[in-house]
Motif scaffolding. Structure first.
Motif, PDB file in Angstrom:
ATOM      1  N   THR A 123       0.830  -1.199   0.000  1.00 38.04           N
ATOM      2  CA  THR A 123       0.000   0.000   0.000  1.00 38.04           C
ATOM      3  C   THR A 123       0.870   1.257   0.000  1.00 38.04           C
ATOM      4  OG1 THR A 123      -0.130   0.130   2.431  1.00 38.04           O
ATOM      5  CG2 THR A 123      -1.832  -1.146   1.301  1.00 38.04           C
ATOM      6  N   GLN A 124       0.324   2.315  -0.554  1.00 38.89           N
ATOM      7  CA  GLN A 124       0.948   3.633  -0.471  1.00 38.89           C
ATOM      8  C   GLN A 124      -0.136   4.682  -0.218  1.00 38.89           C
ATOM      9  OE1 GLN A 124       4.262   5.214  -2.906  1.00 38.89           O
ATOM     10  NE2 GLN A 124       2.822   6.757  -3.633  1.00 38.89           N
ATOM     11  N   VAL A 125       0.108   5.529   0.766  1.00 34.37           N
ATOM     12  CA  VAL A 125      -0.792   6.621   1.098  1.00 34.37           C
ATOM     13  C   VAL A 125      -0.024   7.926   0.917  1.00 34.37           C
ATOM     14  CG1 VAL A 125      -2.277   7.666   2.838  1.00 34.37           C
ATOM     15  CG2 VAL A 125      -1.970   5.169   2.777  1.00 34.37           C
ATOM     16  N   ARG A 126      -0.522   8.802   0.074  1.00 33.47           N
ATOM     17  CA  ARG A 126       0.096  10.112  -0.132  1.00 33.47           C
ATOM     18  C   ARG A 126      -0.707  11.151   0.642  1.00 33.47           C
ATOM     19  NH1 ARG A 126       3.936  12.165  -3.360  1.00 33.47           N
ATOM     20  NH2 ARG A 126       3.846  14.374  -3.944  1.00 33.47           N
ATOM     21  N   ILE A 127      -0.039  11.791   1.610  1.00 29.24           N
ATOM     22  CA  ILE A 127      -0.678  12.756   2.491  1.00 29.24           C
ATOM     23  C   ILE A 127      -0.193  14.149   2.104  1.00 29.24           C
ATOM     24  CG2 ILE A 127      -1.043  13.452   4.896  1.00 29.24           C
ATOM     25  CD1 ILE A 127      -0.199  10.597   5.678  1.00 29.24           C
ATOM     26  N   GLU A 128      -1.125  15.038   1.760  1.00 28.13           N
ATOM     27  CA  GLU A 128      -0.773  16.397   1.346  1.00 28.13           C
ATOM     28  C   GLU A 128      -1.418  17.406   2.289  1.00 28.13           C
ATOM     29  OE1 GLU A 128      -1.973  16.804  -2.684  1.00 28.13           O
ATOM     30  OE2 GLU A 128      -0.556  15.315  -3.447  1.00 28.13           O
ATOM     31  N   ALA A 129      -0.594  18.335   2.778  1.00 25.35           N
ATOM     32  CA  ALA A 129      -1.092  19.384   3.677  1.00 25.35           C
ATOM     33  C   ALA A 129      -0.100  20.539   3.691  1.00 25.35           C
ATOM     34  CB  ALA A 129      -1.276  18.850   5.097  1.00 25.35           C
ATOM     35  N   ARG A 130      -0.625  21.747   3.725  1.00 17.94           N
ATOM     36  CA  ARG A 130       0.191  22.961   3.837  1.00 17.94           C
ATOM     37  C   ARG A 130       1.243  23.051   2.726  1.00 17.94           C
ATOM     38  NH1 ARG A 130      -0.442  20.797   8.947  1.00 17.94           N
ATOM     39  NH2 ARG A 130      -1.670  22.083  10.382  1.00 17.94           N
ATOM     40  N   GLY A 131       0.886  22.595   1.537  1.00 17.94           N
ATOM     41  CA  GLY A 131       1.799  22.670   0.411  1.00 17.94           C
ATOM     42  C   GLY A 131       2.907  21.642   0.427  1.00 17.94           C
ATOM     43  N   ARG A 132       2.859  20.684   1.365  1.00 15.17           N
ATOM     44  CA  ARG A 132       3.876  19.632   1.451  1.00 15.17           C
ATOM     45  C   ARG A 132       3.198  18.279   1.341  1.00 15.17           C
ATOM     46  NH1 ARG A 132       7.507  20.935   6.671  1.00 15.17           N
ATOM     47  NH2 ARG A 132       8.634  19.149   5.794  1.00 15.17           N
ATOM     48  N   SER A 133       3.991  17.246   1.065  1.00 13.69           N
ATOM     49  CA  SER A 133       3.421  15.905   0.943  1.00 13.69           C
ATOM     50  C   SER A 133       4.403  14.868   1.486  1.00 13.69           C
ATOM     51  CB  SER A 133       3.088  15.594  -0.523  1.00 13.69           C
ATOM     52  OG  SER A 133       4.274  15.578  -1.306  1.00 13.69           O
ATOM     53  N   GLU A 134       3.855  13.758   1.973  1.00 12.07           N
ATOM     54  CA  GLU A 134       4.634  12.628   2.453  1.00 12.07           C
ATOM     55  C   GLU A 134       3.996  11.350   1.930  1.00 12.07           C
ATOM     56  OE1 GLU A 134       7.404  12.580   4.027  1.00 12.07           O
ATOM     57  OE2 GLU A 134       7.602  14.637   4.785  1.00 12.07           O
ATOM     58  N   ASN A 135       4.820  10.344   1.667  1.00 10.81           N
ATOM     59  CA  ASN A 135       4.329   9.042   1.236  1.00 10.81           C
ATOM     60  C   ASN A 135       4.468   8.034   2.367  1.00 10.81           C
ATOM     61  OD1 ASN A 135       3.655   9.659  -1.513  1.00 10.81           O
ATOM     62  ND2 ASN A 135       5.838   9.747  -1.958  1.00 10.81           N
ATOM     63  N   TYR A 136       3.375   7.382   2.669  1.00 12.45           N
ATOM     64  CA  TYR A 136       3.310   6.393   3.737  1.00 12.45           C
ATOM     65  C   TYR A 136       3.203   5.023   3.079  1.00 12.45           C
ATOM     66  CZ  TYR A 136       0.985   3.944   7.655  1.00 12.45           C
ATOM     67  OH  TYR A 136       0.626   3.063   8.635  1.00 12.45           O
ATOM     68  N   ARG A 137       4.318   4.273   2.997  1.00 10.49           N
ATOM     69  CA  ARG A 137       4.373   3.011   2.254  1.00 10.49           C
ATOM     70  C   ARG A 137       4.478   1.828   3.208  1.00 10.49           C
ATOM     71  NH1 ARG A 137       8.164   6.261  -0.825  1.00 10.49           N
ATOM     72  NH2 ARG A 137       7.237   6.864  -2.827  1.00 10.49           N
ATOM     73  N   THR A 138       3.764   0.758   2.873  1.00 12.13           N
ATOM     74  CA  THR A 138       3.780  -0.448   3.703  1.00 12.13           C
ATOM     75  C   THR A 138       3.872  -1.687   2.830  1.00 12.13           C
ATOM     76  OG1 THR A 138       2.422   0.587   5.423  1.00 12.13           O
ATOM     77  CG2 THR A 138       2.529  -1.804   5.416  1.00 12.13           C
ATOM     78  N   ILE A 139       4.726  -2.614   3.234  1.00 15.12           N
ATOM     79  CA  ILE A 139       4.832  -3.936   2.618  1.00 15.12           C
ATOM     80  C   ILE A 139       4.525  -4.959   3.705  1.00 15.12           C
ATOM     81  CG2 ILE A 139       6.314  -5.585   1.434  1.00 15.12           C
ATOM     82  CD1 ILE A 139       7.990  -3.225   0.469  1.00 15.12           C
ATOM     83  N   ASP A 140       3.622  -5.890   3.410  1.00  9.76           N
ATOM     84  CA  ASP A 140       3.138  -6.851   4.399  1.00  9.76           C
ATOM     85  C   ASP A 140       3.070  -8.222   3.758  1.00  9.76           C
ATOM     86  OD1 ASP A 140       1.750  -8.247   6.371  1.00  9.76           O
ATOM     87  OD2 ASP A 140      -0.181  -7.348   5.869  1.00  9.76           O
ATOM     88  N   GLY A 141       3.530  -9.250   4.466  1.00  7.47           N
ATOM     89  CA  GLY A 141       3.458 -10.602   3.927  1.00  7.47           C
ATOM     90  C   GLY A 141       3.479 -11.638   5.029  1.00  7.47           C
ATOM     91  N   GLY A 142       3.013 -12.841   4.700  1.00  7.18           N
ATOM     92  CA  GLY A 142       3.030 -13.897   5.699  1.00  7.18           C
ATOM     93  C   GLY A 142       2.378 -15.155   5.187  1.00  7.18           C
TER      94      GLY A 142
END
Length: 223
Positions: A123-142
């Motif tokens: 999964t990837q979540v792109r968070i944008e606020a106040r003219g800036r952005s961050e990517n929240y990436r997760t890899i999961d397995g089992g």
């Protein structure tokens, strides 16, 4: 079915109202769907949300992919990930961080081999606020191993990155089914955060350091 504690994707889970939803019939193993959430505001975009996705199933293989976009969503980053600041803004322990735009995309699947089910999720979540952005990436397995029709053992791991920090967790799960509706479970989770970050298992208070070990036991009752 997957068991155990997932990555802290619940940070971007939201409750929606005033929505319309479409789901297609199954065609050759493929099902598609879409959702639109109306704004409820005078602005045409404030609070707006939409999502679409697809699933595919054939024999032992199951695949799913989805994309969602939300406007003006709050995140509990302090308790959810143990962060003290985000995008240069201090986070109160009891407060939330409001993002102007959130774009969430994910793809996952499982494959059954006899009594063993392998599963993975990206999964990837792109968070944008106040003219800036961050990517929240997760890899999961089992993998889940059905020891008997009533007893299952699962093991898995996930790693996630956000704002220059990393969190990694390993989980071992035991599930015993008393009936189709009642299950006993016992989980052991060990989480390690990068230097300067705080370990924080979802649903548990943040640790006082970058390591955390959690043992959970209880009963699942399905209704």
């Amino acid at each position: 079915m997957r068991f155990g504690v997932e990555p802290p994707c619940a940070l971007v889970e939201v409750e929606l109202s005033n929505t319309v939803k479409f789901r297609s019939e199954n065609f050759a193993g493929v099902t598609v769907g879409a959702l639109y959430g109306f704004t409820n505001q005078s602005s045409s975009t404030t609070g707006r949300s939409f999502s679409f996705g697809a699933t595919y199933g054939y024999g032992p293989l199951n695949l799913a992919a989805a994309y969602s976009e939300y406007r003006d969503r709050a995140f509990n980053l302090a308790n959810g990930l143990g962060l003290t600041s985000f995008e240069g803004v201090a986070l109160p322990t009891s407060g939330s961080f409001v993002a102007q735009s959130v774009r969430n995309a994910g793809i996952g699947g499982s494959y059954q081999i006899g009594r063993v089910q392998l599963h993975a999720l990206l999964t990837q979540v792109r968070i944008e606020a106040r003219g800036r952005s961050e990517n929240y990436r997760t890899i999961d397995g089992g993998a889940n191993f059905q020891v008997t029709p009533a007893y299952m053992i699962g093991a898995g791991a996930w790693t996630t990155t956000l704002d220059g920090q990393r969190w990694t967790q390993v989980t071992i799960v035991n599930v015993y089914s008393l009936s189709k509706l009642t299950q006993l479970y016992a989980d052991v989770m060990v989480e390690q955060a990068s230097s300067g970050a705080t370990a924080s298992t979802l649903g548990i208070d943040p640790s006082s350091s970058n390591r955390q070990t959690v043992v959970l036991a209880g009963i699942h009752r399905l209704f």
